[in-house]
Design a protein around this motif. Sequence first.
Motif, PDB file in Angstrom:
ATOM      1  N   HIS A 106     -23.927   6.114  11.360  1.00  0.00           N
ATOM      2  CA  HIS A 106     -24.493   5.547  10.135  1.00  0.00           C
ATOM      3  C   HIS A 106     -25.789   6.300   9.807  1.00  0.00           C
ATOM      4  CE1 HIS A 106     -26.547   2.576   7.606  1.00  0.00           C
ATOM      5  NE2 HIS A 106     -25.345   2.086   7.365  1.00  0.00           N
ATOM      6  N   PRO A 107     -26.093   6.487   8.497  1.00  0.00           N
ATOM      7  CA  PRO A 107     -27.300   7.253   8.146  1.00  0.00           C
ATOM      8  C   PRO A 107     -28.572   6.721   8.819  1.00  0.00           C
ATOM      9  CG  PRO A 107     -26.342   6.152   6.220  1.00  0.00           C
ATOM     10  CD  PRO A 107     -25.327   6.141   7.301  1.00  0.00           C
ATOM     11  N   LEU A 108     -28.656   5.395   8.992  1.00  0.00           N
ATOM     12  CA  LEU A 108     -29.864   4.852   9.633  1.00  0.00           C
ATOM     13  C   LEU A 108     -29.917   5.221  11.119  1.00  0.00           C
ATOM     14  CD1 LEU A 108     -30.180   1.316   8.033  1.00  0.00           C
ATOM     15  CD2 LEU A 108     -31.578   3.340   7.600  1.00  0.00           C
ATOM     16  N   ARG A 349     -17.997   5.018   0.221  1.00  0.00           N
ATOM     17  CA  ARG A 349     -18.322   6.182  -0.623  1.00  0.00           C
ATOM     18  C   ARG A 349     -19.758   6.621  -0.391  1.00  0.00           C
ATOM     19  NH1 ARG A 349     -16.908   3.575  -6.206  1.00  0.00           N
ATOM     20  NH2 ARG A 349     -18.073   1.995  -5.056  1.00  0.00           N
ATOM     21  N   PHE A 350     -20.624   5.635  -0.069  1.00  0.00           N
ATOM     22  CA  PHE A 350     -22.024   5.959   0.241  1.00  0.00           C
ATOM     23  C   PHE A 350     -22.130   6.520   1.658  1.00  0.00           C
ATOM     24  CE2 PHE A 350     -25.954   4.368   2.308  1.00  0.00           C
ATOM     25  CZ  PHE A 350     -26.857   5.174   1.625  1.00  0.00           C
ATOM     26  N   ILE A 351     -21.560   5.773   2.602  1.00  0.00           N
ATOM     27  CA  ILE A 351     -21.728   6.109   4.014  1.00  0.00           C
ATOM     28  C   ILE A 351     -21.156   7.509   4.336  1.00  0.00           C
ATOM     29  CG2 ILE A 351     -21.073   5.401   6.364  1.00  0.00           C
ATOM     30  CD1 ILE A 351     -23.010   3.458   5.075  1.00  0.00           C
ATOM     31  N   LYS A 352     -20.035   7.834   3.675  1.00  0.00           N
ATOM     32  CA  LYS A 352     -19.359   9.103   4.016  1.00  0.00           C
ATOM     33  C   LYS A 352     -20.167  10.347   3.633  1.00  0.00           C
ATOM     34  CE  LYS A 352     -14.494   7.903   4.061  1.00  0.00           C
ATOM     35  NZ  LYS A 352     -13.335   7.742   3.193  1.00  0.00           N
ATOM     36  N   GLN A 353     -21.228  10.153   2.848  1.00  0.00           N
ATOM     37  CA  GLN A 353     -21.979  11.338   2.420  1.00  0.00           C
ATOM     38  C   GLN A 353     -22.891  11.892   3.501  1.00  0.00           C
ATOM     39  OE1 GLN A 353     -23.861  10.768  -1.470  1.00  0.00           O
ATOM     40  NE2 GLN A 353     -22.548   8.999  -1.715  1.00  0.00           N
ATOM     41  N   PHE A 354     -22.956  11.196   4.621  1.00  0.00           N
ATOM     42  CA  PHE A 354     -23.933  11.645   5.631  1.00  0.00           C
ATOM     43  C   PHE A 354     -23.261  12.329   6.823  1.00  0.00           C
ATOM     44  CE2 PHE A 354     -25.785   8.376   3.118  1.00  0.00           C
ATOM     45  CZ  PHE A 354     -27.049   8.867   2.871  1.00  0.00           C
TER      46      PHE A 354
END
Length: 354
Positions: A106-108, A349-354
């Motif tokens: 996860h990005p965090l 869609r957000f999470i996959k960008q990282f």
Amino acid sequence: MLEQKILNIKTQALEDIEKAQSEKELLDLRVKYLGRKSEFNKILKSLKNLSLEEKKKIGPLANSVKKEIDEEIKKAEKIIKSKVDLEKEKIDITAPGKKIKRGHLHPLTIVQNEIENIFVSMGFEIADGPEVETEFYAFDALNIPKDHPARDAWDTFWLKAQTNADDTQTNTDKIQYKSVLLRPHTSPVQVRYMQKNQPPFRIIAPGKCFRHEATDASHEHTFYQFEALVVGDDINAGHFKYIAEEFFSKFFKKKIKVRLRPSFFPFTEPSFEFDINCTVCGGKGCSACQGTGWSEIGGAGMVNQKVFEVSGYPKNKYQGFAWGFGIERLAMIKYKIDDVRLFHGGDLRFIKQF
Ligand code: DAH
């Protein structure tokens, strides 16, 4: 004459059966040779017009040919079926494999790992504390007594926990509760760590926090914070500024300046809030920093001697600085994200960008 006809049909039928390639073809042959409208059926029907002698001769022949054709068709059907089954079971070892979908961090978590790596490289230790915290560590030990207005700054999720489950089962009036809560910040880890360790030390304490507040683009009820605490004989605010500038420059991979503004926190004296120069415009002023050239990051200060005392240190023996801020905020600046709710919204869609 009739006998010859029957034998001809048989020869032709067996020849056709042998050539058949599919169950469907065999079914058609069955209809053609043994069906109601077949030549063979017509012959069988005409047997009744024959003389007794002829009947005796042709009857058994016709029956045995009929049986033979029927059996040959059945045999052929079996062979074709087993071929089809084999075909189904065949494995093409050259076929490309099915791709297994892999998750990722996860990005965090990515940002938290980056933060930890930078601090570990600067000789810091990583400390941890519970997410369900007691009132003592969350507030009292940090010089925020009950009924002090400073408590209002933390919108707290209070929980009820029985102190002694055994003796109060029957009489609910007697139940004693100790005050526990979902920790609203990572600062309680400061005292927990100091009670068990002696200076000098430098630690960071990243972790999940909770606040009872309405969510919007910059507020979430669940978020991550990260605390830093450095204590020794002569630690001063200059050390804080240096470490902070080192950290942010490494994190953003460019030279970052830190600015302190006077502020108030019960557990630090003096207290300040700190800003870093805007990572978009570098400090000139742009829309991301509302033209100020600075981005607000978090709170910090020199540890209040009262916090040292609660932790068991002699008064005025040590000095230290502490700071705390939201990891989401840092991730938002780094990746230019404008809504904190995206982190925990579960939108792939957000999470996959990282
Ligand atoms: N715990 C504070 C909060 O959540 C942030 C903070 C301020 C942490 C000053 C510190 C500090 O360690 O020195 O709002």
